[in-house]
Enzyme design. Structure first.
Site, PDB file in Angstrom:
ATOM      1  N   ASP A 148       0.836  -1.200   0.000  1.00  0.00           N
ATOM      2  CA  ASP A 148       0.000   0.000   0.000  1.00  0.00           C
ATOM      3  C   ASP A 148       0.878   1.260   0.000  1.00  0.00           C
ATOM      4  O   ASP A 148       0.621   2.218  -0.744  1.00  0.00           O
ATOM      5  CB  ASP A 148      -0.892  -0.050   1.253  1.00  0.00           C
TER       6      ASP A 148
ATOM      7  N   LYS B  59       1.477   4.313  -2.969  1.00  0.00           N
ATOM      8  CA  LYS B  59       1.463   5.758  -2.724  1.00  0.00           C
ATOM      9  C   LYS B  59       2.757   6.395  -3.251  1.00  0.00           C
ATOM     10  O   LYS B  59       2.736   7.488  -3.817  1.00  0.00           O
ATOM     11  CB  LYS B  59       1.292   6.043  -1.235  1.00  0.00           C
TER      12      LYS B  59
END
Ligand code: ADP
Ligand code: ASP
Ligand code: MG
Length: 927
Positions: free
Chosen positions: A783, A787
Site C-alpha cells: 500500500d 502511494k
C-alpha cells in the site's frame, strides 16, 4: 325581488335574500318550454327577452342610470378571482368564503368561475342536444343535482330556498332551450354562450350566500349586466371599457356594497345579448373588473403555487420501461421535475407565457391591468403559505447583482398538436405580395397562424397552424397557387404533421447575448432536431418547432440548462462501503449549505455497490439511501449505472466517485473521461497500475478538459497531491519526497518503544481495529509502495510498481499462512530481528520508521525501514499520523512538511469531498 318558482313547483312566490331586495321588484312569468329559437334576432328588434326566458338577467340600460351612488375607485378595492378548482366542492366554497372574510381590504370584488367541470358539462349539453342525443336530459339532471347537493351542504333557510328556486327556474329554462336546439339540430353561438354561462351564475350566487352567512353584507353581480364586449372575427371579444364603466356605475347605484361576488366568464354584447369571454375567460373578467375599479391588486386563486418555469402538468408522465428481466414496468417519469415557481414576471413575460400555452393565466388578462399598472398575483388556494407569483411592471432600479444570478429565460411554454406548412419555390424570391397571398389564403379558411419563419433567401415560407386546421390550409394554398405550382415557380406546399412549439420567454433575453446559443446547444446535446425557428425583434421569446415526440425531452433539456445552477453536478457513488457511506453522510449534512451559500447543487443520482444499485432521476434522498439500496435496489450493472447517471438527464456535469479499491472499476476511468464524465477517487489502482495505462489516462484528461482528482489516494484528507502540484505548477523542482504514508505502520512504530515486542504491538493494533483484518496487508508495504508510485509519477518519474524495492515486514515463511489467525500465532517467532534493529537504533539515539521515498534526483523510489535522530520530525510522530517532507529547489534547507491524520473514514471521505468541491470550483462555482 320576487320571483316565481318553475312550473314543476307551481307558481308559489318566494322571497329571496336581502341583496336582491334592492333590485326592481317584478314578477317574471316563465314560459318553461315554448322558447323561440329566434332569440337573438328578437333581441335585436328590441324585444325584452329577459321577461321571456332570462329570469336571471335584469335588463339595465344606461338611459335608466340613476346618479344616486357613484362607485368609488382606486386602491381601496381588491379584486380576487377564484378558478373552478377553488370552488369545486362545497368545502372548497366554504374555504373561499373564509379567504374573502379574512381579506381586510376596504372594498372587494370577487370574480368566480363555475364549479370545476361544470363549464365542460354545459358545453356537453349543447353538443348532445344538437347531435339529437336524448341523453342531454340526464346530463342536465346531473348538472342540477351537483348544484342542488352543493347548495344543501352550504346553505339553509331562506338562502337555500331562494337559491334552489332560482336553480329550478334556470334548469327549466335550459331544458326548454336545449329542447329547441335538439329539434333544430343546431345551436347558434349566442344560444351556446347563454347556456354555458350558467355555471358562473350558480357558483356566484352560492358563494355570495356563504359570505353573507359569515355575517358580511354582500351582493352578487350578474356580469352580463355590466361587462360589455364586442365580438371580433377571431373568436375573441374586446371589452368596451367606457360602456362597461357606465353600466358598473348603474349597477352599483342600485346595489351599493363593499363586497361584491361577480360571475366570471360571462358578459353581454352592446345589444345585451349574453356572450362569454371564451374558455378560461374568468381571469380576463377579473382583469377587466380590476381595471374598471382601478383596484390595487388582482389576485388569481388557483390550484398551483404560482407560475412555474414550465408547465407542471408536463412534470409527470406515465412511462413504460422494460426492466432487466424484460418485465414491463409502468413508472412515473418526471419530465420537468425541476420546474420552479417564478416569484415575479413582467407583464410581457406573463403574456408570452400564457399565449404560448401556460393556461395558468388567460392570455388576454394582462392588457387591462397593465394599462393601470395593477399587479396580478397568482396564488394557490390549497397552499396559503406560498407567496405566489407577482406579475407587474419590473422595478426600474432592479438590483444589478441579482440580475447576474437571474436566468435570462423566465420560463418555457409549449403548444402541442401543431402542423408546419412549408411553401417553397424559387419563384418566391423577390416577388412582392407572396406572403400576403399565402396568409390571405390562410385567413380565408379561418386558421390561426401560431408562428411564421422565413429565411432571407425567400425560397420558403414556413408557418405553424393547429393540426386540425392544416388540411383546409393546405387545400386553400394549393388552390390559390395552382398556377404557380404547375409552372414550377413554387415547388411544393409541404405539411409536416405532429409538431409542437417550445417557446423560451424572458424580458432579459433582449439584452443578453448567447441565450439562443445556449438554447440550441441544449437541444443539440439532447439530440433533438429543430424544424423551424422564430424570434421577433422584441426578443422576449424564442420559438422553436420540434417533433411532437421530442417535446418533453426538449423541455427538460432547455429547462435544466437555464434553471439549474451552472454548478449542478450529477454524482454517481460507486462503493458505499465505509468510506463511500461516510462520504454520502457528509454530503447529506452539507448539501443544503452548499446550495444556499455557494450555489453548488450536488445531486447523487445513483449509488452502486457490487451487488445492488439505486438510481434516481432527480437525486436520491441521502437520508434514506441505505434503506433504498437494501429494499429497492436493483441488480448492479456499472454500464447501466453510468448511462443513467450521465446520459438520461440534462444536468450539465457528471462525476463518478469511485470509493472502491477495485482495479476493474479503475480500468473504466479512461472510458468515463472520454465520455465527458469527471472522475474522483481515493482508489489507488489506476494511478499505481501499469504505467502505459496511467500515461494514457493523464494525457486524455488534459486533452478532454474533463477532470480527474485523486487527492485521497495519498494521506487521506491531507493536502499532499495538491501541495505537490502547486510546487510543480509554479516551477519548483522536486528533489526528494520522503514520508510515513501508512497510518497503521506509523502507529506500530510509534508504539514500538521497547516495552513490548513487535508482535504484541501488532496484536494490540489489530485488536483496536487499526490494521486491516489480515495485518499482512499493511505489513507487506504494498500500500505504501502504491502511494510512492503515485507521488513519483506525479513528480514526472516513469516508474512501475515492480521497479520499487519494498521492505516487507511479513517474514518470508509466514507469507504462505492460510489465515490471519495463523499468521498472528506465528509472528512472535520473528520478533527478534526487529527487536535487535530497534535496540541498535536506540543505542545511537535514533528511532525506526517505516517510510516511502521518492528520489527524484536518481529517478527511483523505495519503501524501507529507516533510522531517524530523535529530534527529527519523523521521530516525534504520535498515534497514526502521516508525515510527508518535500525537499525541493525552493525548500532545500528546510523541507516543506505536511503532517496529520492520514487514515480513517471521516478524513478520507473529507478528502474526496474536497475534490468534489474543487471540481465545482473548476466548473465555475463562486469562491
Ligand atoms: P383555474 O380553474 O383555477 O382557472 P386552470 O386549470 O385554468 O385553473 O389553470 C391552472 C393550471 O394551469 C394549473 O393547474 C397547471 O396545471 C396549468 N399550467 C400550465 N402551465 C403552467 C405554468 N407555467 N405554471 C403554472 N401552471 C401552469
Ligand atoms: N368556467 C369557464 C371555463 O371553464 C371560465 C373559467 O373558468 O375561467 O372555461
Ligand atoms: Mg383558468
Amino acid at each position: 325581488m320576487v320571483i316565481t318558482e318553475p312550473s314543476t313547483m307551481g307558481t308559489r312566490r318566494i322571497r329571496t335574500g336581502g341583496d336582491l331586495e334592492s333590485c326592481d321588484s317584478e314578477i317574471v312569468q316563465l314560459e318553461p318550454v315554448n322558447v323561440k329559437l329566434s332569440y337573438a334576432s328578437r333581441r335585436q328588434k328590441g324585444e325584452s327577452l329577459n321577461k321571456h326566458i332570462l329570469a336571471s338577467v335584469t335588463d339595465i340600460s344606461v338611459d335608466k342610470l340613476t346618479e344616486e351612488a357613484h362607485i368609488p375607485k382606486g386602491q381601496m378595492w381588491s379584486v380576487h378571482k377564484f378558478g373552478g378548482t377553488c370552488v369545486g366542492t362545497s368545502q372548497r366554497i366554504k374555504n373561499v368564503g373564509e379567504i374573502i372574510v379574512n381579506d381586510d381590504t376596504e372594498r372587494k370584488l370577487i370574480v368566480v368561475s363555475a364549479m370545476s367541470k361544470v363549464t365542460d358539462m354545459m358545453y356537453d349539453l349543447i353538443y348532445k342536444a344538437q347531435s339529437r342525443n336524448d341523453s342531454y336530459l340526464s346530463a342536465l339532471d346531473a348538472v342540477f343535482e351537483k348544484h342542488q347537493l352543493t347548495a344543501c351542504d352550504l346553505l339553509d333557510g331562506d338562502e337555500l330556498a331562494g337559491f334552489l328556486s332560482r336553480l329550478h327556474h334556470d334548469i327549466n329554462n335550459l331544458k326548454a332551450m336545449l329542447r329547441a336546439i335538439y329539434i333544430a339540430g343546431h345551436a347558434t353561438e349566442s344560444f351556446t354562450d347563454f347556456v354555458v354561462g350558467h355555471g358562473e351564475l350558480w357558483s356566484a350566487q352560492m358563494l355570495a350566500a356563504v359570505v353573507r352567512k359569515n355575517g358580511i353584507d354582500c351582493k352578487w353581480m350578474d356580469t352580463r349586466e355590466v361587462l360589455i364586449v364586442n365580438p371580433t372575427s377571431s373568436n375573441q371579444v374586446d371589452p368596451d371599457f367606457s360602456e362597461s364603466e357606465k353600466r358598473l356605475e348603474k349597477w352599483f347605484s342600485q346595489s351599493p356594497s363593499n363586497t361584491i361576488i361577480a360571475t366570471g366568464f360571462i358578459a353581454s354584447t352592446p345589444d345585451n345579448i349574453p356572450t362569454t369571454l371564451k374558455r378560461d375567460g374568468s381571469d380576463f373578467s377579473a382583469a377587466i373588473m380590476g381595471a374598471l375599479l382601478r383596484a390595487h391588486q388582482v389576485t388569481i386563486w388557483t390550484d398551483v403555487d404560482g407560475v412555474y418555469s414550465a408547465d407542471p402538468r408536463k412534470g409527470c408522465l406515465l412511462g413504460i420501461l422494460m426492466d432487466h428481466n424484460f418485465d414491463i414496468v409502468v413508472t412515473r417519469i418526471s419530465a420537468v421535475s425541476e420546474a420552479v415557481i417564478l416569484r415575479t414576471l413582467s407583464y410581457q413575460e406573463a403574456w408570452e407565457m400564457s399565449y404560448f400555452g401556460a393556461n395558468v393565466l388567460h392570455p388576454r388578462t394582462i392588457i387591462p391591468v397593465m394599462r393601470y399598472d395593477i399587479p396580478i398575483v397568482i396564488r394557490n388556494i390549497f397552499n396559503l403559505s406560498a407567496p405566489g407569483t407577482m406579475i407587474c411592471r419590473p422595478p426600474v432600479d432592479e438590483n444589478e447583482d441579482e440580475q447576474i444570478i437571474d436566468s435570462p429565460v423566465k420560463g418555457f411554454a409549449t403548444i402541442d398538436n401543431l402542423a408546419l406548412v412549408n411553401v417553397e419555390g424559387t419563384g418566391m424570391a423577390g416577388v412582392p405580395g407572396t406572403a400576403n397571398a399565402i396568409f390571405g389564403a390562410v385567413k380565408d379558411v379561418g386558421a390561426n397562424v401560431i408562428m411564421i419563419s422565413q429565411a432571407s433567401s425567400e425560397h420558403s415560407v414556413c408557418f405553424a397552424v393547429p393540426e386540425k386546421e392544416v388540411k383546409a390550409v393546405a387545400e386553400a394554398l394549393e388552390s390559390k397557387f395552382r398556377e404557380a405550382l404547375n409552372a414550377g415557380r413554387l415547388s411544393q406546399v409541404a405539411i409536416v404533421p405532429n409538431c409542437s412549439i417550445l417557446a423560451a420567454v424572458g424580458q432579459k433575453m433582449a439584452s443578453t447575448p448567447g441565450v439562443s446559443a445556449t438554447l440550441f446547444n441544449a437541444l443539440a446535446k439532447a439530440n433533438i432536431n429543430i424544424r423551424a425557428i422564430a424570434q421577433g425583434c422584441s426578443e422576449y421569446n424564442i420559438t422553436v418547432v420540434l417533433k411532437r415526440e421530442d417535446c418533453i425531452r426538449a423541455l427538460r433539456a432547455v429547462h435544466s440548462r437555464f434553471y439549474l445552477s451552472r454548478t449542478t453536478i450529477a454524482m454517481g457513488i460507486i462503493g458505499p462501503g465505509l468510506i463511500g457511506a461516510t462520504l454520502l453522510d457528509q454530503l447529506r449534512d452539507q448539501a443544503a449549505v452548499l446550495k444556499e451559500d455557494f450555489n453548488i447543487d450536488l445531486r447523487v443520482m445513483g449509488v452502486t455497490g457490487s451487488r445492488t444499485m439505486v438510481l434516481s432521476d432527480t437525486g436520491i434522498d441521502l437520508s434514506t439511501w441505505r434503506e433504498l439500496l437494501k429494499e429497492k435496489g436493483e441488480v448492479a450493472d456499472l454500464e447501466k449505472f453510468t448511462q443513467l447517471v450521465h446520459g438520461n438527464h440534462f444536468i450539465p456535469n457528471t462525476v463518478l466517485v469511485d470509493c472502491t479499491a477495485d482495479s476493474n472499476v479503475a480500468s473504466r476511468y479512461h472510458d468515463w473521461l472520454r465520455r465527458g464524465i469527471h472522475v474522483i477517487t481515493p482508489n489507488k489502482k489506476a494511478n499505481s497500475g501499469p504505467l502505459d495505462q496511467y500515461l494514457k489516462l493523464r494525457s486524455l484528461q488534459r486533452k478532454s478538459y474533463t477532470h480527474y482528482f485523486y487527492e485521497a489516494t495519498v494521506g487521506a484528507g491531507l493536502p499532499i497531491i495538491s501541495t505537490l502540484r502547486g510546487l510543480l505548477e509554479t516551477g519548483d523542482h522536486i528533489l526528494r519526497i520522503e514520508g510515513i504514508f501508512s497510518g497503521t505502520l506509523s502507529y506500530l512504530f510509534n508504539s514500538f518503544v521497547g516495552t513490548r515486542s513487535f508482535s504484541e504491538v501488532v496484536a494490540e493494533a489489530k485488536e483496536a481495529g487499526y490494521t486491516e483484518p489480515d495485518p499482512r496487508d499493511d505489513l507487506s508495504g504494498t500500500d505504501v509502495a502504491r502511494k510512492v508510485i503515485i507521488l513519483a509519477r506525479e513528480s514526472g518519474l516513469k516508474l512501475e510498481l515492480s521497479d520499487l524495492p519494498v521492505r516487507s515486514l511479513v517474514p518470508e515463511p509466514l507469507k504462505a499462512c492460510a489465515s490471519a489467525e495463523e499468521f498472528m500465532k506465528q509472528l512472535p517467532q520473528f520478533d527478534e530481528e526487529l527487536a535487535k534493529q530497534r535496540q541498535e537504533a536506540e543505542d545511537a539515539g535514533e528511532v525506526l520508521r517505516y517510510v516511502g521515498v521518492v528520489d527524484a534526483i536518481n529517478k527511483e523510489g523505495r519503501v524501507e525501514l529507516r533510522r531517524y535522530k530523535k529530534d527529527h520530525p519523523f521521530a516525534q510522530l504520535s498515534g497514526s499520523d502521516n508525515i510527508i517532507a518535500f525537499t525541493t529547489k525552493r525548500y532545500k534547507e528546510q523541507p516543506l512538511i505536511v503532517r496529520g491524520p492520514g487514515a480513517g473514514a471521516q478524513v478520507t471521505a473529507g478528502g474526496i469531498f474536497s475534490d468534489i468541491l474543487r471540481l465545482a470550483s473548476y466548473l465555475g462555482a463562486p469562491s
